[in-house]
Design an enzyme around this catalytic site. Structure first.
Site: not given
Length: 794
Positions: A81, A124, A35
């Protein structure tokens, strides 16, 4: 029933402290390796690597349309992932922000946020790979890196991307793991690649050698970097810090109103945060002299923060207060921790480049080996096809007389000495490939394949050729995607004021109107000296003014840039002028600087002369703007000289064709600023003006000639001087008179200027030329020079 349950239960006693220790170690391992820390080879964390790889698999290339970010997030989460869509989208957004990454890897469409606001939701916005991301995925299908199973072992993903440029240094990285963290600054792509190539060619290169190519970070926002000591520490050990300062200019922001215009802020600092801190400082009286702050930042014009100053306050003192009490000056702590062979390590600049280059050499070696195998296999098939075409009738006969495919294959192998692969390929061959044209194509392909195979074998056999290929590919990336440095680096120690000193500065921030001199040195440096003594004869230009006055810097493109005298760097004495900034760097213009104008003098008109022989006089009525135009130039024209010239003055033109014209300034009617002027001197074909000015009393014209075929600065030629009184006066727009007779091999003038008793001549480096220029008649020839003339003080 309870007895059955009890019998099937298995209770195991564990040590809670050991369980906590083991669980925490597993968690730490996961955070560090999966990570938080980037791989030193491609500079990517797993989530970033998976996003770029999966978008490549989805075909989201720069030449394709954008797709919804939510679709990308879903693909990455479902296949590679499984850590939540918000984490994936946050990583994608960061790779699309040009203020976060020096070279964004994602081309975002829509609202991807700003330094002060977050992005719109994934449904969006739209995304596709940026052009530079393509070279991160380049050659993935050629076995250049190892693949590993994904989280459910149904698919595979690359352990590292091929990365055709040093992404970790170029784009930086930040992350917090368990017990460690990383924070790396972005750098300029061209500089990093230049340093990498140097290390590739010179493995013994030192840190100082590499810093000649990579002087320091290059921030996306373009802030100024102060000092190199902290940068050097970071490059040596992997840990260090440096200061970032906002880029500012002092400009006229309204009628008789000065302001500090901020055009760049420190890395990851937004204008709203700065405005908030300014308001806090003004309310607490720690910052004085500010009347208003306006944020004019937009997508079209970029960062612009206007800080209006109260009348009579020193901008430099107000700036120091802003640097002290607001984020206009911030520190960046470098902690270069990355994964090397699966282990976190602190890496200096040399180590970072070394790890990347080792990876890139391996990638190119594996790619060359893969290509060699493919081309060798293809050559084998082509050679079999050529054998078949040469004996096509026999081949057909063998196939027709065979009972089954296996028998035909065996007979082809025996009769024509073919391999099993070649025989099988011939059996599957379409008859249309057996034309004469196809044979020519195959022979051409055979020659090409042999050449490529020989080249690939040579690369694999010679390590120097392999490294040379890596260097060439890096150069191509730098040429295609590189750009100029955005962040200036100022060397020297940064003085940090104490709180008491800063508050004391606030109480004495008002600017006193002191006399000063603005000078332009022979080396092209601009500076402000605290006194206003007569410095004529030592500088190319000098204006005596005061610290509250404005000066105009005229440029060859016909523009004038208004600069407040107090904004020009001040030096205590002339011995310090070596560190003064170059005038073009100070102004931030690409056009050539021509002349200094005292904008406070509104009594005398200004005369302008251009390369194409145009003359103009303009009344000194200047607009209250930072930059304005004083002449409209025709295409290909440029301003050569700007001078004060009243009606009683005379103007002088000198051309490269040795023509000099002196005429009364009164013959040039004053025009408005937008006008294009009028004919000043008649020019022959291919002639152009090299000098224009107003005639100075008791001066001589010094001119120097050379060969037009010589490179600039290589042929000193010959020079002479003649009193201007010996030149006949003529009317405007005439052709002038010859000012120097050319010697054999000379065909043009390359220099002309007015010379007084105190004048000094300089070469291109700004060094004084000690040779005496002989005085001769107007049309006489000159005396040979040892150094080319470049400029003259008056």
């Amino acid at each position: 029933m309870s007895e059955i349950i009890s019998a099937s239960e298995k209770i195991q006693d564990i040590d809670v402290s050991m369980e906590m220790k083991d669980s925490f170690l597993e968690y730490s391992y996961s955070v560090i390796y999966a990570r938080a820390l980037p791989d030193a080879r491609d500079g990517l964390k797993p989530v970033h690597r998976r996003i770029i790889y999966q978008m490549g698999e989805m075909g989201l290339r720069p030449d394709r349309g954008h797709v919804k970010s939510a679709r990308v997030t879903g693909e990455v989460m479902g296949k590679l992932h499984p850590h939540g869509d918000s984490a994936i989208y946050d990583a994608l957004v960061r790779m699309a922000q040009d203020f976060s990454l020096r070279y964004p890897l994602i081309d975002g469409h829509g609202n991807f946020g700003s330094l002060d606001d977050g992005p719109a939701a994934a449904r969006y916005t739209e995304a596709r790979l940026a052009p530079l991301a393509l070279v991160m995925n380049e050659s993935l299908d050629e076995n250049v890196v190892d693949f590993k199973p994904n989280y459910d072992a149904q698919l595979s993903e690359p352990e590292v991307l091929p990365a055709a440029f040093p992404n970790l240094l170029v784009n930086g990285s930040a992350g917090i793991a368990v017990g460690m963290a990383t924070n790396m600054a972005p750098h300029n792509l061209r500089e990093v690649i230049a340093g990498a190539i140097h290390l590739l060619d010179h493995p013994e290169a030192t840190l100082d050698d590499l810093m000649d190519f990579i002087p320091g970070p290059d921030l996306p926002t373009g802030a100024t970097i102060l000092g190199i000591d902290g940068i050097r520490d970071a490059y040596a050990s992997g840990r260090g810090s440096f200061k970032m300062r906002a880029k500012t200019t002092v400009e006229t922001v309204g009628p008789r109103k000065l302001g500090i215009v901020v055009s760049a802020l420190p890395y990851l600092v937004g204008p709203e945060k700065v405005i908030e801190k300014i308001k806090d400082g003004v309310n607490s009286k720690r910052i004085v002299g500010i009347s208003a702050v306006t944020d004019l930042t937009d997508r079209a014009n970029g960062m612009k923060l206007v800080i209006e100053l109260k009348t009579g306050f020193d901008p430099n003192v107000v700036l120091e207060l802003l640097y002290k009490f607001t984020p206009m000056e911030e520190s960046f702590a470098i902690n270069a921790v990355a994964l090397v062979n699966g282990r976190p390590e602190s890496l200096g600049l040399r180590d970072l480049l070394g790890v990347y280059l080792a990876h890139r050499v391996l990638v190119v070696r594996r790619r060359s080996s893969n290509r060699l195998g493919k081309r060798t296999a293809r050559l084998h098939l082509v050679e079999g096809l050529l054998v078949a075409i040469e004996s096509i009738d026999e081949v057909i006969q063998v196939i027709r007389t065979s009972d089954e495919v296996a028998a035909a294959r065996e007979r082809l192998m025996q009769i024509f000495d073919l391999s099993e692969i070649q025989a099988e390929y011939i059996l599957e061959l379409k008859l249309r490939r057996l034309t004469k044209f196809s044979r020519i194509e195959l022979e051409t392909e055979q020659s090409q394949l042999k050449a490529e195979i020989a080249e690939l074998r040579a690369i694999l056999a010679d390590d120097s050729k392999l490294r040379s290929l890596v260097a060439d590919e890096l150069r191509e990336v730098a040429k295609t995607y590189g750009d100029e440095r955005r962040s200036a680096i100022q060397d020297g120690q940064v003085v940090v004021q104490s709180m008491a000193s800063a508050l004391k500065s606030a109480s004495s921030a008002e600017l006193s109107d002191e006399p000063c001199s603005i000078v332009l040195t022979a080396a092209g440096q601009i500076a402000r000296l605290a006194n206003s003594n007569d410095l004529s004869g030592r500088y190319l230009a000098q204006v005596s003014t005061t610290t509250r006055s404005d000066l105009g810097f005229a440029a060859s493109d016909g523009s004038v840039i208004r600069i407040h005298a107090a904004d020009i760097p001040e030096f205590a004495n002339e011995n310090q002028l070596n560190s003064a900034p170059k005038v073009n760097d100070f102004l931030g213009i690409s056009a050539k600087f021509v002349s200094l104008i005292d904008l406070n003098d509104t009594s005398t008109a200004i005369a302008i002369g251009t390369k194409q022989g145009v003359v103009k006089r303009v009344l000194p009525e200047f607009p209250d703007k930072h930059e304005f135009e004083i002449i409209s130039l025709k295409e290909g024209d440029a301003v050569v000289g700007v001078a004060r010239a009243g009606d009683d003055a005379e103007l002088i033109f000198t051309t490269k064709d040795t023509q000099t014209l002196i005429f009364p300034a009164a013959s040039v009617r004053p025009q408005g600023r937008p006008a294009g002027g009028m004919a000043g001197i008649g020019l022959s074909e291919n002639d152009e003006v090299i000098y224009f000015d107003s005639v100075k009393p008791d001066s001589s014209l010094v001119s120097a000639a050379c060969s037009d075929a010589a490179l600039p600065g290589t042929d000193p030629g010959s020079a002479k001087q003649t009193p201007l009184a010996e030149f006949p006066r003529k009317g405007r727009a005439t052709g002038g008179v010859r000012s120097q007779k050319l010697l054999k091999g000379e065909d043009r003038l390359y220099f002309a200027a007015q010379l007084s008793e105190e004048s000094v001549l300089f070469d291109e480096t700004g060094r004084k030329i000690s040779v005496s220029i002989p005085t001769a008649k107007r049309d006489a020839s000159g005396q040979k020079l040892s150094s080319p003339l470049a400029s003259c003080s008056y």
